[in-house]
Design an enzyme around this catalytic site. Structure first.
Site, mmCIF file in Angstrom:
data_model
loop_
_atom_site.group_PDB
_atom_site.id
_atom_site.type_symbol
_atom_site.label_atom_id
_atom_site.label_comp_id
_atom_site.label_asym_id
_atom_site.label_seq_id
_atom_site.Cartn_x
_atom_site.Cartn_y
_atom_site.Cartn_z
ATOM 1 C CG ASN A 153 -1.724 1.299 1.327
ATOM 2 O OD1 ASN A 153 -2.637 1.511 0.544
ATOM 3 N ND2 ASN A 153 -1.394 2.169 2.284
ATOM 4 C CD GLU A 154 -1.151 5.587 0.903
ATOM 5 O OE1 GLU A 154 -0.386 6.013 1.806
ATOM 6 O OE2 GLU A 154 -2.361 5.874 0.850
#
Length: 817
Positions: free
Chosen positions: A423-424
């Site tokens: 994530n990210e």
């Protein structure tokens, strides 16, 4: 697939479903906790010396689950604690099996855990979210044979050191937009098994696209420390009505640690779906000279596909994935959620109409997955490789291990369709080096590992454009109307994203809202927000200062604006036939160390329910689009005073999934409106009325077939104009031993300042105690006003107290209780 998984070192793991089938006891009571470090385990068991005054360190009595950060995660005045803490208890061991094994099964503990029996270190585990098991049989025997056993009168001392100390070589990153909690915040189980028992039973069901034939492949791993050679394996397959549909018995030789069981065919299987979550059951019995070991678990048949540049298909039909996200976080407990809390939350998600959930940003409790299976909620579950960049070999080894454990431990759940790898990951900061090619190489490695472990699911990530070609399904950043642009740009941005990758899903969209804050003109601040410049969130956009004009920084954070943004998104999603689906960020407000300046300090307020599960108005917007059970909700149940000029036309609106609604104000009908989802806002269920100073009773009646649903609320309309805030007014309501303190900000003439958003600070002296550090609008001692008002509760403790309230530049106010 599964055979390879088991042969890669996962033999130590014991699924909770397996432990439940043995003799298992949850260790919730009679624990003591110390919120600091010890020099050694000896300090936790050292006997008091006769005549010695030493009684430090002082231990606190607690029950499990327990989190270090139950309160300080949202304490407005301190950083939350990140460091070691100790737990201790004395276990009464009564293993009923001759030569059986005694195990500790951890459902999750944060973030690094050492396990001691007396002073003997038995195990160490890194990773706050996967399950793990420790065999303490030999350590118990060693202790009971020692001289110190007499002091414990037959019980066995257990000490656990948990630590959530910052460590750049551990995932998740401390730069993550959520707290990296510490403690025994999931359940701990004492498990007794025979000397030969099941360690894991993996169920791999397959069904053809037409749903005519189902095939079940089973793989079993055994715990066999005494090397029993022969056993009889008996398996029953039960259909969703608990009728036995297949039976298998075979003699097994336990030379190998893994047993591949002959595949089982089921004709015309009942298919699992969100509308009909049909679950089959596997019951297995292993009979040997060590005794009988049993295992039970469920599975489901379903067939899914992400069409290239097109929709999501489940069991041959298009299904628009309508989802949200979940963090393991709650008011007053942080990550230490009880089963009842989890069940209530998941039921509310289903009742909102969701058929999909992304479990952000880590493996969650097995109960969550079990509820998704039974309620019918499809799942994206991911490992906590979140922000910060990429560390060294220790870092990468943990990521590989957590991915392997997640797939191993939750692979039987039919609800799971996506394994998240990160994530990210385009967000640097933990290391001097940020090398995109190295991140791509490791993402590719994880992608290959996930497919090797489980070829039946897809892989995915969110927001790392330079890795979007690696995974099966990609979710870019689209925050139209919050971090970039306006929400009316949502559809164009989504269509571009769908065309950009073969398989698209939109995870994370939404808006923060301060519960109880409403706006007569919610779009006013957005005139300076630029359009045509994309809708992607960029590093720093979550900050309340700097950068371009945006709703997240310049908007009013009202429930009104959040409802409009959600309403627009949902109506647009109905008009995109190639859309696979979306997941709103997030279902419930949660704590984060990155947002100290929010209206509720340290709380991400994008939830459609508050941190204590109290619904915001936006919850009902989702219901009006996603549910089939007739519902109606007039906007503004917690908006006691509206304002404007005398006779000014104001909108009253309702959210409903019924085809028509009739509005009554003070007993008078204002006509019937027809629902049309494309008639924004409120799908056309809105009325314009001239309002005058006074009180209003509002009622809406909706009809769907033969069913009628009504909703009622009241509000006052204020026409008096306020000037500068001048004083605070406090009032109390006492029920039993609890007082609710309400505060209003007034001008010099006593007119409520209904647009005031100042911070208010509460304090107390006396016998009572503020019920604060909950991370809610009514449970924080520092909080922004909502329409010029705020409140907090006090536990009176059967005594007298004085509560104070202060707003900068305003004389302090006090009330005696």
């Amino acid at each position: 697939m599964i055979r390879h998984l088991l042969l890669t070192g996962l033999i130590f793991c014991l699924l909770l479903s397996a432990t439940k089938a043995q003799q298992s006891k949850r260790l919730t009571q009679d624990w003591e906790f110390l919120g600091e470090d010890l020099s050694s385990a000896w300090e936790a068991v050292r006997p008091a010396t006769e005549g010695s005054p030493e009684s430090v360190p002082l231990w606190e009595k607690v029950t499990l689950p327990h989190c270090f950060n139950a309160k300080d995660a949202v304490d407005p005045d301190v950083n939350y604690y990140q460091g070691p803490g100790w737990y201790r208890a004395a276990l009464e061991i009564k293993n009923p099996y001759t030569q059986g094994r005694t195990l500790l099964h951890f459902e999750g503990a944060g973030q690094k855990t050492d396990v001691y029996i007396y002073t003997t270190l038995v195990a160490h585990h890194t990773g706050g979210y996967d399950e793990w098991t420790v065999d303490i049989t030999d350590a118990i025997q060693q202790f009971l044979q020692g001289a110190d056993a007499k002091r414990y009168k037959g019980k066995v001392p257990l000490e656990l050191r948990c630590s959530n100390a910052r460590d750049a070589e551990m995932i998740p990153s401390s730069m993550s937009d959520f707290n990296v909690y510490g403690g025994l915040y999931r359940y701990l189980n004492l498990v007794y098994t025979p000397a030969l028992s099941f360690e894991q039973l993996h169920i791999h069901p397959q069904v053809d696209a037409q749903g005519k034939t189902g095939v079940v492949q089973l793989y079993a791993a055994f715990r066999n420390p005494q090397h029993t050679a022969q056993a009889t394996l008996d398996i029953n397959i039960l259909d969703p009505q608990k009728k036995v549909v297949q039976h298998l018995t075979q003699q097994v030789s336990l030379k190998d640690s893994i047993l591949t069981i002959p595949s089982i065919t089921i004709r015309k299987p009942l298919l699992w779906s969100p509308a009909q979550p049909q679950l089959y059951t596997v019951q297995a019995t292993l009979k040997s000279t060590a005794g009988d070991a049993v295992w039970s678990g469920h599975f489901g048949f379903r067939h899914f596909e992400f069409v290239t540049h097109g929709p999501f298909i489940l069991n041959g039909q298009r299904l628009l994935l309508q989802g949200t996200h979940r963090h393991e976080d709650g008011a007053g407990v942080a990550a230490a959620l009880t089963e009842d809390m989890i069940r209530r939350e998941m039921k509310m998600i289903k009742d909102m109409g969701a058929n999909f959930i992304r479990l952000g940003h880590y493996q969650q409790s097995s109960l969550v997955l079990e509820l998704c299976d039974s309620l019918g909620i499809l799942v994206w579950e991911e490992i906590p490789w979140c922000r910060g960049g990429l560390g060294g070999e220790v870092y990468k080894a943990q990521a590989r291990r957590m991915l392997t454990n997640m797939i191993s431990q939750h692979g039987n759940h039919p609800a799971v369709i996506l394994w998240g790898l990160g994530n990210e990951n385009d967000w640097p900061g933990d290391f001097p080096e940020f090398d995109k090619q190295k991140i791509r190489a490791f993402m590719s490695e994880l992608n290959a590992l996930a497919h090797q472990l489980d070829s039946s699911r897809k892989t995915t990530i969110r927001r790392c454009d330079f890795c979007k070609d690696i995974v099966d399904v990609y979710s870019p950043s689209i925050w139209a109307g919050w971090y970039r642009g306006r929400y009316t740009e949502y559809k164009d941005e989504t269509l571009k994203a769908i065309a950009d990758v073969p398989h698209f899903f939109h995870a994370e969209w939404g808006a923060d809202s301060h519960q109880g804050r409403h706006a007569e003109y919610p779009e006013a601040a957005l005139k300076k927000v630029a359009t045509g410049k994309g809708a992607d969130e960029r590093t720093g956009d979550f900050a309340l200062t700097g950068g371009s004009a945006r709703a997240s920084k310049d908007g009013d954070w009202s429930e009104t604006y959040a409802c409009n943004l959600i309403d627009w998104h949902l109506k647009e999603q109905e008009t995109i036939p190639q859309l696979t689906g979306t997941a709103y960020w997030i279902f419930k407000d949660f704590s984060t160390p990155l947002r100290p300046d929010n209206p509720i300090p340290y709380v991400n307020q994008k939830g459609v329910v508050a941190r204590d599960l109290t619904p915001k108005e936006s919850y009902y917007v989702f219901q009006s689009y996603w549910t089939t059970q007739p519902m109606a909700h007039i906007y503004g149940h917690n908006w006691p005073i509206r304002w404007g000029k005398d006779g000014e036309e104001k909108m009253i609106w309702a959210y409903s999934n019924c085809p028509e609604a009739e509005l009554f104000v003070n007993g008078k009908s204002y006509g019937v409106k027809k629902r049309n989802s494309q008639d924004f806002p409120a799908a056309g269920l809105r009325w314009q009325l001239p309002l005058h100073k006074g009180d209003y009773q509002v009622k809406v009646i909706t009809r769907k077939g033969k069913e009628t649903v009504t909703d009622e609320m009241s509000f006052a309309y204020q026409t008096d104009q306020w000037t500068s805030p001048a004083r605070l007014m406090m009032e109390q309501t006492i029920t039993g031993d609890t007082a609710v303190i309400k505060v209003k900000l007034l001008d010099a003439q006593g007119v409520p300042c209904l647009d005031a958003t100042d911070y208010i600070n509460f304090s107390i002296a006396g016998s009572g105690m503020l019920i604060d550090d909950l991370g809610t609008a009514g449970g924080s001692r520092k909080v922004q006003l909502a329409n010029g008002q705020a409140q907090i509760s006090v536990q009176l403790n059967k005594g007298k107290s004085m509560v104070g309230a202060t707003v900068k530049g305003i004389p302090a106010a006090f009330i005696a209780l």
